[in-house]
Design an enzyme around this catalytic site. Structure first.
Site, short mmCIF file in Angstrom:
data_model
loop_
_atom_site.label_atom_id
_atom_site.label_comp_id
_atom_site.label_asym_id
_atom_site.label_seq_id
_atom_site.Cartn_x
_atom_site.Cartn_y
_atom_site.Cartn_z
N THR A 163 -9.86 1.59 6.22
CA THR A 163 -9.30 0.29 6.56
C THR A 163 -7.81 0.39 6.89
O THR A 163 -7.12 -0.64 6.97
CB THR A 163 -9.51 -0.71 5.41
OG1 THR A 163 -9.04 -0.13 4.19
CG2 THR A 163 -10.98 -1.07 5.26
N ALA A 164 -7.32 1.60 7.08
CA ALA A 164 -5.91 1.82 7.39
C ALA A 164 -5.78 2.32 8.84
O ALA A 164 -6.33 1.74 9.77
CB ALA A 164 -5.30 2.80 6.38
N TYR A 165 -5.07 3.42 9.04
CA TYR A 165 -4.81 3.94 10.38
C TYR A 165 -6.11 4.22 11.14
O TYR A 165 -6.23 3.95 12.34
CB TYR A 165 -3.98 5.22 10.24
CG TYR A 165 -3.28 5.70 11.49
CD1 TYR A 165 -3.38 5.03 12.70
CD2 TYR A 165 -2.48 6.85 11.45
CE1 TYR A 165 -2.72 5.49 13.83
CE2 TYR A 165 -1.83 7.31 12.56
CZ TYR A 165 -1.95 6.63 13.76
OH TYR A 165 -1.30 7.10 14.87
N ASP A 201 -4.18 12.39 21.63
CA ASP A 201 -2.81 12.28 21.12
C ASP A 201 -2.71 12.75 19.68
O ASP A 201 -1.62 13.07 19.20
CB ASP A 201 -2.33 10.83 21.19
CG ASP A 201 -2.03 10.38 22.61
OD1 ASP A 201 -2.16 11.20 23.54
OD2 ASP A 201 -1.66 9.20 22.78
N MET A 242 -8.94 2.74 11.08
CA MET A 242 -9.54 1.52 11.63
C MET A 242 -8.84 1.10 12.91
O MET A 242 -9.48 0.73 13.90
CB MET A 242 -9.49 0.39 10.60
CG MET A 242 -10.16 -0.89 11.07
SD MET A 242 -10.04 -2.23 9.86
CE MET A 242 -8.28 -2.59 9.95
N SER A 243 -7.51 1.17 12.92
CA SER A 243 -6.77 0.77 14.11
C SER A 243 -7.01 1.71 15.28
O SER A 243 -6.81 1.34 16.44
CB SER A 243 -5.26 0.70 13.80
OG SER A 243 -4.74 1.99 13.54
N LYS A 255 2.23 13.32 24.89
CA LYS A 255 1.75 14.69 25.05
C LYS A 255 0.38 14.80 24.38
O LYS A 255 0.17 14.28 23.29
CB LYS A 255 2.72 15.69 24.41
CG LYS A 255 4.09 15.73 25.06
CD LYS A 255 4.01 16.24 26.50
CE LYS A 255 5.40 16.31 27.12
NZ LYS A 255 5.35 16.79 28.53
N ASP A 263 0.82 -1.21 0.00
CA ASP A 263 0.00 0.00 0.00
C ASP A 263 0.85 1.26 0.00
O ASP A 263 0.51 2.26 -0.64
CB ASP A 263 -0.92 0.01 1.22
CG ASP A 263 -2.05 -1.01 1.09
OD1 ASP A 263 -2.21 -1.58 0.00
OD2 ASP A 263 -2.78 -1.22 2.08
N ASN A 273 -5.57 8.21 1.64
CA ASN A 273 -5.94 7.54 2.88
C ASN A 273 -6.33 8.51 3.98
O ASN A 273 -7.45 8.49 4.47
CB ASN A 273 -4.80 6.65 3.38
CG ASN A 273 -4.89 5.23 2.87
OD1 ASN A 273 -5.81 4.88 2.13
ND2 ASN A 273 -3.95 4.40 3.27
#
EC number: 2.7.1.23
Length: 271
Positions: A173-175, A162, A177-178, A143, A64, A132
């Site tokens: 479906t990338a960052y 954060d 989603m996590s 911080k 990706d 994305n």
């Protein structure tokens, strides 16, 4: 067709595959050129993906990240198809064992799968588009940042977190989603706002109409970074303002017949 091959060059297998696919496509009568980094590895004349670049198709061998990097290098729309030489490969629709078969079957006009992008302005200056996501994160670990979020001029929330992800359906479906964001069908046009490790339990993701203008104001005095598609980053400070809109130029992927939910099932192993 004129076909440009782009490949990651840190691994031997993608470079060798770029060579063999180039031979095959030339045997079929296509005009094949190589992007400059892989061209240097193979001893071919290089092609730069600049404003003067033109092709009917770009074939990307990698993961990706390779696809995102290629699309960010282009300043105009060229159809892209990815051959998975990475790990998950949500943007690379072709697996290695199907590459020859699928590429052989392609002809003009190519079936296209347009993907919405977002355009980003930072303090009044355009910093390009994201396929994305754009992410604001602390430049120092542990911080907390403070953001004021406006949609079409109306303040809708204030986050202490954060960081903050402003994503697309493709990026869901990338960052995003996590970080707890929803999986969004890539055929839907919308923008996601997903806080990273928010301080308040009431802070939740938003799904916003793609025709809206989203403004993010960094209220925090702490330094932060703006990262676009994991590729480019910019230092931002107190009172920085980001404007995010739907880009008029979607990324063009070749539709090879793999539906969104088929990819979700296979790549994310939900079933």
């Amino acid at each position: 067709m004129k076909i440009c091959i782009v490949s990651r060059i840190d691994l031997k297998e993608p470079v060798e595959l770029a060579q063999s696919l180039g031979w095959m496509l030339r045997d079929q009568g296509h005009d094949v050129v190589y992007e400059q980094s892989v061209a240097a590895e193979l001893g071919y004349a290089p092609v730069s993906l600049s404003k003067d670049f033109s092709a009917d198709l770009i074939v990307v061998l990698g993961g990706d990240g390779s696809v995102l990097r290629t699309i960010r290098m282009l300043d105009h729309q060229v159809p892209v198809v990815g051959i998975n030489q990475g790990q998950v490969g949500f943007l690379t629709d072709i697996e290695r064992d199907k590459a020859e078969e699928i590429l052989t079957s392609l002809s003009l006009p190519l079936p296209l799968d347009p993907r919405m992008r977002i355009s980003i302005e930072f303090n009044g200056r355009s910093v390009g588009s994201a396929l994305n996501e754009a992410v604001i994160v602390t430049s120092r670990p542990a911080k907390i940042l403070k953001f004021a979020v406006f949609v079409n001029g109306r303040q809708i929330d204030e986050f202490r977190a954060d960081g903050l992800i402003i994503g697309t359906p493709t990026g869901s479906t990338a960052y995003a989603m996590s970080a707890g964001g929803p999986i969004v069908d890539s055929t839907i046009e919308a923008m996601l706002l997903v806080p990273l490790a928010p301080y308040m339990l009431s802070s939740r993701p938003y799904l916003i109409n793609s025709n809206s203008e989203v403004e993010i104001r960094l209220v925090s005095v702490k330094p932060a970074l703006l990262v676009i598609d994991g590729q480019d980053q910019y230092e931002i400070g107190e009172n920085a303002t980001l404007l995010i809109r739907k880009s008029p130029d979607p990324a063009l992927f070749v539709d090879v017949g793999r539906g969104f939910f088929d990819k979700v099932e296979q790549k994310l192993r939900l079933l």
